[in-house]
Design a protein around this motif. Structure first.
Motif, mmCIF file in Angstrom:
data_model
loop_
_atom_site.group_PDB
_atom_site.id
_atom_site.type_symbol
_atom_site.label_atom_id
_atom_site.label_comp_id
_atom_site.label_asym_id
_atom_site.label_seq_id
_atom_site.Cartn_x
_atom_site.Cartn_y
_atom_site.Cartn_z
ATOM 1 N N SER A 1 0.828 -1.213 0.000
ATOM 2 C CA SER A 1 0.000 0.000 0.000
ATOM 3 C C SER A 1 0.860 1.260 0.000
ATOM 4 N N LEU A 2 1.699 1.363 -1.017
ATOM 5 C CA LEU A 2 2.540 2.539 -1.252
ATOM 6 C C LEU A 2 2.412 2.945 -2.708
ATOM 7 N N GLY A 3 2.754 4.201 -3.007
ATOM 8 C CA GLY A 3 2.851 4.647 -4.379
ATOM 9 C C GLY A 3 4.202 4.249 -4.938
ATOM 10 N N LYS A 4 4.366 4.362 -6.248
ATOM 11 C CA LYS A 4 5.614 3.899 -6.863
ATOM 12 C C LYS A 4 6.829 4.677 -6.379
ATOM 13 N N GLU A 5 6.664 5.975 -6.116
ATOM 14 C CA GLU A 5 7.795 6.772 -5.630
ATOM 15 C C GLU A 5 8.195 6.353 -4.216
ATOM 16 N N MET B 1 -6.897 1.511 -4.099
ATOM 17 C CA MET B 1 -6.132 0.316 -3.771
ATOM 18 C C MET B 1 -6.937 -0.957 -4.003
ATOM 19 N N ALA B 2 -8.237 -0.910 -3.727
ATOM 20 C CA ALA B 2 -9.088 -2.066 -3.999
ATOM 21 C C ALA B 2 -9.126 -2.363 -5.493
ATOM 22 N N LYS C 1 -7.792 -5.774 -7.488
ATOM 23 C CA LYS C 1 -8.607 -6.492 -8.469
ATOM 24 C C LYS C 1 -7.887 -6.622 -9.804
ATOM 25 N N LEU C 2 -7.231 -5.561 -10.211
ATOM 26 C CA LEU C 2 -6.518 -5.575 -11.485
ATOM 27 C C LEU C 2 -5.357 -6.570 -11.449
ATOM 28 N N LEU C 3 -4.586 -6.563 -10.373
ATOM 29 C CA LEU C 3 -3.457 -7.478 -10.240
ATOM 30 C C LEU C 3 -3.918 -8.930 -10.152
ATOM 31 N N GLY D 1 -11.600 -0.929 5.061
ATOM 32 C CA GLY D 1 -12.227 -0.236 3.936
ATOM 33 C C GLY D 1 -11.971 -0.935 2.614
ATOM 34 N N ILE D 2 -10.736 -1.418 2.428
ATOM 35 C CA ILE D 2 -10.383 -2.114 1.192
ATOM 36 C C ILE D 2 -11.152 -3.421 1.078
ATOM 37 N N LEU D 3 -11.227 -4.171 2.172
ATOM 38 C CA LEU D 3 -11.954 -5.437 2.154
ATOM 39 C C LEU D 3 -13.430 -5.237 1.858
ATOM 40 N N SER D 4 -14.005 -4.199 2.433
ATOM 41 C CA SER D 4 -15.421 -3.903 2.191
ATOM 42 C C SER D 4 -15.683 -3.704 0.711
ATOM 43 N N LEU D 5 -14.778 -3.016 0.043
ATOM 44 C CA LEU D 5 -14.914 -2.774 -1.391
ATOM 45 C C LEU D 5 -14.690 -4.050 -2.202
ATOM 46 N N LEU D 6 -13.728 -4.839 -1.807
ATOM 47 C CA LEU D 6 -13.431 -6.065 -2.551
ATOM 48 C C LEU D 6 -14.553 -7.085 -2.421
ATOM 49 N N ARG D 7 -15.230 -7.065 -1.289
ATOM 50 C CA ARG D 7 -16.302 -8.036 -1.065
ATOM 51 C C ARG D 7 -17.643 -7.585 -1.611
ATOM 52 N N ASP D 8 -17.683 -6.346 -2.081
ATOM 53 C CA ASP D 8 -18.904 -5.797 -2.677
ATOM 54 C C ASP D 8 -19.068 -6.366 -4.078
ATOM 55 N N ASP D 9 -20.269 -6.828 -4.375
ATOM 56 C CA ASP D 9 -20.506 -7.405 -5.706
ATOM 57 C C ASP D 9 -20.457 -6.362 -6.814
ATOM 58 N N THR D 10 -20.667 -5.085 -6.444
ATOM 59 C CA THR D 10 -20.639 -4.030 -7.460
ATOM 60 C C THR D 10 -19.215 -3.653 -7.782
ATOM 61 N N ASP D 11 -19.014 -3.021 -8.909
ATOM 62 C CA ASP D 11 -17.679 -2.579 -9.302
ATOM 63 C C ASP D 11 -17.210 -1.485 -8.368
ATOM 64 N N VAL D 12 -15.982 -1.613 -7.825
ATOM 65 C CA VAL D 12 -15.460 -0.601 -6.905
ATOM 66 C C VAL D 12 -14.891 0.562 -7.689
#
Length: 206
Positions: free
Chosen positions: A41-45, A170-171, A175-177, A195-206
């Motif tokens: 959970s970091l940015g590329k820099e 991040m969610a 999903k993309l990875l 928060g991330i898990l809540s989004l990943l477990r949601d059936d709708t697109d995050v």
């Protein structure tokens, strides 16, 4: 460790406490070649900066970061950058395996930050360190502390919205990875996991 299935990919999310030295070995023990994808959970820099930390020298911290680490030191030795993230990058480097960023890059974050954070919130942020010194946090465990700290620093509307946007970003990255992976390990600070898990477990697109 929290495990979920995303499109046939086993995703292991490891919550970590930023700043605790003891997290280094805990993360190191989890990283192995059974994973084909690693993410943090970091940015590329930030990934680059952590990787070059020995060359860059002592990291300059904001006053608020100093207060956070001082309070966190009740639970053990502390260091910056976060030993948990350093462990992932060091171990993956030994395995010659790249680590994917989950968070926004600096340019994207700056744009979003300027859009969401008001001048008043910026002024209040400058006074947070003094308030934090006097505030009583939940010190029953490292996890309880970082969650209560996160609630304190993200108390205003703009910062809450910024946090939600980061979690959504991040969610989506996880999903993309996962689309091109069979087993993925994501090392994420404890306060962002729910928060991330809540989004990943949601059936709708995050």
């Amino acid at each position: 460790m929290i495990t979920i299935d995303i499109d046939g990919c086993r995703v292991d999310i490891l919550p970590v406490i930023k700043g605790l030295v003891s997290e280094y070995e805990r993360v190191k023990d989890v990283v192995n070649e059974s994973y084909d994808t690693f993410a943090v959970s970091l940015g590329k820099e930030d990934i680059l900066a952590v990787g070059l930390r020995n060359d860059l020298g002592v990291q300059e911290l904001e006053d608020l970061d100093h207060v956070y680490l001082y309070l966190l030191s009740r639970f053990g030795k502390i260091d910056a950058p976060a030993p948990a993230f350093s462990a992932l990058l060091d171990t993956c480097n030994d395995l010659s395996h790249p680590v994917a960023p989950l968070d926004m890059d600096e340019e994207s974050f700056s744009v979003v930050y300027c859009d969401l954070i008001t001048t008043l919130e910026l002024l209040k942020e400058g006074r947070l360190a003094r308030k934090a010194v006097k505030k009583s946090f939940d010190m029953s465990s490292p996890e309880a502390f970082v969650l209560s700290w996160d609630s304190f620093v993200n108390n205003s509307k703009g910062f809450r919205e910024l946090t939600k946007l980061r979690e959504k970003y991040m969610a989506n990255r996880i999903k993309l990875l996962a689309k091109n992976s069979k087993r993925l390990l994501a090392v994420v600070e404890t306060e962002r996991v729910k928060g991330i898990l809540s989004l990943l477990r949601d059936d709708t697109d995050v």
